[in-house]
Scaffold this motif. Structure first.
Motif, mmCIF file in Angstrom:
data_model
loop_
_atom_site.group_PDB
_atom_site.id
_atom_site.type_symbol
_atom_site.label_atom_id
_atom_site.label_comp_id
_atom_site.label_asym_id
_atom_site.label_seq_id
_atom_site.Cartn_x
_atom_site.Cartn_y
_atom_site.Cartn_z
ATOM 1 N N GLY A 11 11.923 56.982 78.048
ATOM 2 C CA GLY A 11 11.185 56.432 79.193
ATOM 3 C C GLY A 11 10.856 57.490 80.219
ATOM 4 N N GLY A 12 10.886 57.131 81.507
ATOM 5 C CA GLY A 12 10.582 58.065 82.587
ATOM 6 C C GLY A 12 9.097 58.110 82.912
ATOM 7 N N THR A 13 8.735 58.994 83.813
ATOM 8 C CA THR A 13 7.343 59.112 84.241
ATOM 9 C C THR A 13 6.452 59.643 83.130
ATOM 10 O OG1 THR A 13 7.999 59.388 86.524
ATOM 11 C CG2 THR A 13 5.856 60.270 85.950
ATOM 12 N N ILE A 14 7.018 60.407 82.214
ATOM 13 C CA ILE A 14 6.205 60.912 81.096
ATOM 14 C C ILE A 14 5.614 59.732 80.325
ATOM 15 C CG2 ILE A 14 8.180 61.158 79.493
ATOM 16 C CD1 ILE A 14 6.767 63.793 78.522
ATOM 17 N N ASP A 25 1.887 53.620 93.736
ATOM 18 C CA ASP A 25 3.147 53.305 93.078
ATOM 19 C C ASP A 25 2.913 53.324 91.569
ATOM 20 O OD1 ASP A 25 5.744 52.728 93.019
ATOM 21 O OD2 ASP A 25 5.561 50.631 93.650
ATOM 22 N N TYR A 26 3.967 53.395 90.803
ATOM 23 C CA TYR A 26 3.822 53.362 89.354
ATOM 24 C C TYR A 26 5.131 52.874 88.766
ATOM 25 C CZ TYR A 26 6.903 57.299 88.723
ATOM 26 O OH TYR A 26 8.016 58.092 88.706
ATOM 27 N N ARG A 27 5.087 52.556 87.484
ATOM 28 C CA ARG A 27 6.302 52.136 86.788
ATOM 29 C C ARG A 27 6.636 53.160 85.716
ATOM 30 N NH1 ARG A 27 2.762 48.504 87.247
ATOM 31 N NH2 ARG A 27 2.111 48.728 85.079
ATOM 32 N N ALA A 28 7.875 53.656 85.748
ATOM 33 C CA ALA A 28 8.330 54.593 84.717
ATOM 34 C C ALA A 28 8.602 53.807 83.436
ATOM 35 C CB ALA A 28 9.599 55.300 85.188
ATOM 36 N N GLY A 29 8.510 54.478 82.282
ATOM 37 C CA GLY A 29 8.905 53.856 81.025
ATOM 38 C C GLY A 29 8.043 52.669 80.625
ATOM 39 N N ASN A 56 13.380 52.519 77.167
ATOM 40 C CA ASN A 56 12.138 52.791 77.911
ATOM 41 C C ASN A 56 12.425 52.459 79.370
ATOM 42 O OD1 ASN A 56 9.661 53.888 78.037
ATOM 43 N ND2 ASN A 56 8.570 52.245 76.977
ATOM 44 N N ILE A 57 13.166 53.359 80.005
ATOM 45 C CA ILE A 57 13.729 53.057 81.321
ATOM 46 C C ILE A 57 13.378 54.136 82.343
ATOM 47 C CG2 ILE A 57 15.703 51.743 80.448
ATOM 48 C CD1 ILE A 57 17.412 54.288 80.705
ATOM 49 N N ASP A 58 13.509 53.749 83.593
ATOM 50 C CA ASP A 58 13.524 54.718 84.682
ATOM 51 C C ASP A 58 14.854 55.453 84.550
ATOM 52 O OD1 ASP A 58 14.052 55.794 87.340
ATOM 53 O OD2 ASP A 58 12.382 54.541 88.010
ATOM 54 N N SER A 59 14.833 56.775 84.645
ATOM 55 C CA SER A 59 16.088 57.496 84.358
ATOM 56 C C SER A 59 17.147 57.278 85.423
ATOM 57 C CB SER A 59 15.836 58.986 84.116
ATOM 58 O OG SER A 59 15.652 59.691 85.323
ATOM 59 N N ALA A 60 16.795 56.592 86.527
ATOM 60 C CA ALA A 60 17.827 56.174 87.484
ATOM 61 C C ALA A 60 18.838 55.254 86.785
ATOM 62 C CB ALA A 60 17.194 55.449 88.662
ATOM 63 N N HIS A 90 12.201 62.044 78.665
ATOM 64 C CA HIS A 90 13.197 61.562 79.635
ATOM 65 C C HIS A 90 12.593 61.569 81.026
ATOM 66 C CE1 HIS A 90 17.138 61.337 81.655
ATOM 67 N NE2 HIS A 90 17.738 61.266 80.475
ATOM 68 N N GLY A 91 13.012 60.651 81.876
ATOM 69 C CA GLY A 91 12.647 60.702 83.291
ATOM 70 C C GLY A 91 13.221 61.950 83.933
ATOM 71 N N THR A 92 12.531 62.463 84.946
ATOM 72 C CA THR A 92 12.973 63.750 85.508
ATOM 73 C C THR A 92 14.152 63.614 86.471
ATOM 74 O OG1 THR A 92 11.405 63.620 87.352
ATOM 75 C CG2 THR A 92 10.647 64.726 85.340
ATOM 76 N N ASP A 93 14.387 62.385 86.980
ATOM 77 C CA ASP A 93 15.393 62.267 88.041
ATOM 78 C C ASP A 93 16.812 62.581 87.577
ATOM 79 O OD1 ASP A 93 13.475 61.699 89.898
ATOM 80 O OD2 ASP A 93 13.848 59.547 89.980
ATOM 81 N N THR A 94 17.178 62.167 86.382
ATOM 82 C CA THR A 94 18.536 62.469 85.892
ATOM 83 C C THR A 94 18.484 63.313 84.621
ATOM 84 O OG1 THR A 94 18.653 60.424 84.595
ATOM 85 C CG2 THR A 94 19.518 60.333 86.855
ATOM 86 N N GLY A 116 10.048 66.072 80.374
ATOM 87 C CA GLY A 116 9.605 64.958 81.209
ATOM 88 C C GLY A 116 8.264 65.278 81.821
ATOM 89 N N ALA A 117 7.871 64.490 82.807
ATOM 90 C CA ALA A 117 6.625 64.745 83.540
ATOM 91 C C ALA A 117 6.812 64.258 84.960
ATOM 92 C CB ALA A 117 5.455 64.004 82.882
ATOM 93 N N MET A 118 6.100 64.883 85.875
ATOM 94 C CA MET A 118 6.194 64.490 87.278
ATOM 95 C C MET A 118 5.121 63.479 87.655
ATOM 96 S SD MET A 118 8.816 65.882 88.654
ATOM 97 C CE MET A 118 8.499 65.763 90.409
ATOM 98 N N ARG A 119 4.069 63.385 86.840
ATOM 99 C CA ARG A 119 2.976 62.449 87.149
ATOM 100 C C ARG A 119 2.838 61.438 86.016
ATOM 101 N NH1 ARG A 119 -0.952 67.413 88.625
ATOM 102 N NH2 ARG A 119 -0.204 67.785 90.736
ATOM 103 N N ARG A 164 17.828 72.421 87.189
ATOM 104 C CA ARG A 164 18.014 71.412 88.230
ATOM 105 C C ARG A 164 16.663 71.011 88.832
ATOM 106 N NH1 ARG A 164 21.993 74.519 92.262
ATOM 107 N NH2 ARG A 164 23.264 74.649 90.387
ATOM 108 N N LYS A 165 16.577 69.744 89.167
ATOM 109 C CA LYS A 165 15.357 69.277 89.836
ATOM 110 C C LYS A 165 15.502 69.610 91.316
ATOM 111 C CE LYS A 165 12.338 65.274 90.417
ATOM 112 N NZ LYS A 165 12.057 63.883 90.079
ATOM 113 N N VAL A 166 14.531 70.363 91.859
ATOM 114 C CA VAL A 166 14.665 70.830 93.240
ATOM 115 C C VAL A 166 13.583 70.284 94.162
ATOM 116 C CG1 VAL A 166 15.869 72.968 92.594
ATOM 117 C CG2 VAL A 166 13.370 72.959 92.719
HETATM 118 C C1 SIN Z 1 12.483 58.763 86.211
HETATM 119 O O1 SIN Z 1 13.294 59.675 86.366
HETATM 120 O O2 SIN Z 1 12.565 57.961 85.267
HETATM 121 C C2 SIN Z 1 11.378 58.571 87.181
HETATM 122 C C3 SIN Z 1 10.886 59.824 87.776
HETATM 123 C C4 SIN Z 1 10.327 60.801 86.785
HETATM 124 O O3 SIN Z 1 10.407 60.691 85.575
HETATM 125 O O4 SIN Z 1 9.738 61.796 87.300
#
Ligand code: SIN
Length: 325
Positions: A11-14, A25-29, A56-60, A90-94, A116-119, A164-166
Motif C-alpha cells: 500500500g502507501g502513497t505509491i 487530500d488523497y487515500r494511500a493504498g 493495501n494500507i496506509d503505512s501508519a 510501501h508507504g513512506t511514513d514507516t 515508495g512514493a511521495m505523491r 530515514r524520512k526527513v
Molecule cells: C503512507 O506512509 O502510507 C502514507 C504516506 C506515504 O506513503 O508517503
C-alpha cells in the motif's frame, strides 16, 4: 533471459489516489498490485514482474500482522528458483522501520528493495513510476546481493540501517545517516559506492511474530518522571528515550528510568535531533543505560525489540548490538 522480480505490495502513497491533480487530500493504498503492474507494463523495463498483494494500507497502520505476512512472502520468494530479486512497495511514513526490521531478520542471498512514493499515482509529477523503475534496476542487479535490505527513493539507494524520512513533503524526502546513499540509480543506470558490507549471509536475528512492547519516551523541556511513569505500563519490556541533543533527559526522567532499569527494564538513549551519534557517557555505566549510537528512536526500538525477543536484557550485550555497523 530477463530478470524475474517478485513485487510484494503493502500500500502507501505509491498506490495512492487523490481523485484529481488538484485535490488536497488523497487515500494511500488504493491501487491493487495487478492494476499497478499493468501501469508499469508500458515502461519497457527489462524484467519479468509477478506481484502479490500483502496488504493495501496506509503505512501508519503497519504492524506485526502485516510484517508477519510480508516476512513469510519474502522467504518464499527467496526460496523460489524462478525469482531473482524482490521489491516491496510501501508507504513512506514507516518505510524505514519495515526496511530495518527486514534487514535484521532476512538472509542476504537475494536483493530485497523497499520502495515508495511521495505523491499519489494520479498527482502531477507522480514519483512512484520512476522510483519503481529504479527499484527494478536495483533488484535485478547481482551486485545488490550481500548488501542487506535496500531502499530506493528519489534516484538514490540507501542501506536499511541508514535510511530515514526527513521531510514531510517533496520527492527528496529521504536521507541516509551515517552513510548517505550507497548507490545512484536511474531507470537506465546504477552506480554503487563501495563493496557489499554484509559479512554473513544469515539473518542476524530470528523472526519473532509477536515482538515485545518497547515504549519511546519523547524528551522535551518540562517532561517529568511522573509522565514517564504513566507511559510505561505493566506490559512494557523496554524503553527508548528520544533524548535531547546527544540523548539527554530531564533529571526526574533520568531518576525514574534508573529506578525502572534496576528492576530489569532496559533503557536505550537515542536522540530526537535529526542526525548525529549518541555515544556512551561515563554515567551510562552507573545508570545501566545503553547508547543508541547512529540509530534514531524508531529504529532503536526495532533493534531493542528483537534483542528482547531473543531473551537479551543485559546492557553490555545490548550495547554491542547498537555498536554494530
Ligand atoms: C503512507 O506512509 O502510507 C502514507 C504516506 C506515504 O506513503 O508517503
Amino acid at each position: 533471459m530477463s530478470t524475474r522480480i517478485t513485487v510484494l505490495a503493502t500500500g502507501g502513497t505509491i498506490a495512492g489516489i487523490a481523485g484529481s491533480a488538484i485535490a488536497k487530500d488523497y487515500r494511500a493504498g488504493e491501487i491493487g498490485i495487478d492494476d499497478y503492474l499493468d501501469r508499469v507494463g508500458g515502461l519497457g523495463l527489462e524484467a519479468e514482474l509477478s506481484g502479490k498483494q500483502i496488504a493495501n494500507i496506509d503505512s501508519a497502520d503497519m504492524g506485526q500482522g502485516t510484517w508477519n505476512a510480508l516476512h513469510d512472502a519474502i522467504l518464499a520468494a527467496m526460496d523460489d528458483a524462478e525469482c531473482d530479486g524482490i521489491i516491496v512497495t510501501h508507504g513512506t511514513d514507516t518505510l524505514e522501520e519495515t526496511a530495518f526490521l527486514l534487514d535484521l531478520t532476512l538472509p542476504a542471498d537475494k536483493p530485497v528493495v523497499v520502495v515508495g512514493a511521495m505523491r499519489p499515482a494520479d498527482a502531477v509529477g507522480y514519483d512512484g513510476l520512476r522510483n519503481f523503475a529504479n527499484a527494478v534496476r536495483v533488484a535485478g542487479d547481482p551486485q545488490a546481493s550481500g548488501r542487506g535490505v535496500l531502499v530506493v527513493m528519489g534516484d538514490r539507494v540507501f542501506g536499511a540501517r541508514d535510511v530515514r524520512k526527513v521531510r514531510t513533503r517533496g520527492t527528496d524526502a529521504f536521507r541516509g545517516f551515517p552513510r548517505e546513499s550507497v548507490a545512484l540509480v536511474t531507470p537506465a543506470s546504477l552506480e554503487w559506492f563501495g563493496a557489499p558490507w554484509r559479512t554473513d549471509a544469515h539473518a542476524a536475528f530470528a523472526w519473532c511474530d509477536d515482538l515485545p512492547e518497547v515504549v519511546i519516551v519523547y524528551s522535551h523541556a518540562g517532561l517529568t518522571g511522573d509522565t514517564v511513569t504513566r507511559q510505561v505500563g505493566a506490559a512494557t519490556r523496554g524503553v527508548v528515550v528520544a533524548g535531547l541533543g546527544e540523548g539527554n533527559m530531564p533529571e526526574t526522567v533520568r531518576q525514574e528510568l534508573v529506578r525502572r532499569n534496576r528492576r530489569g527494564l532496559p533503557v536505550v538513549r537515542a536522540s530526537r535531533a535529526d542526525e548525529g551519534l549518541v555515544d556512551r557517557e561515563p554515567e551510562d555505566d552507573a545508570n545501566g543505560f545503553v547508547a543508541g549510537r547512529a540509530l534514531n528512536p524508531q529504529k532503536a526500538r526495532i533493534l531493542l525489540q528483537l534483542l528482547l525477543a531473543g531473551g537479551i536484557t543485559d546492557p553490555a550485550t545490548i550495547q554491542r548490538a547498537f555498536d554494530g555497523r
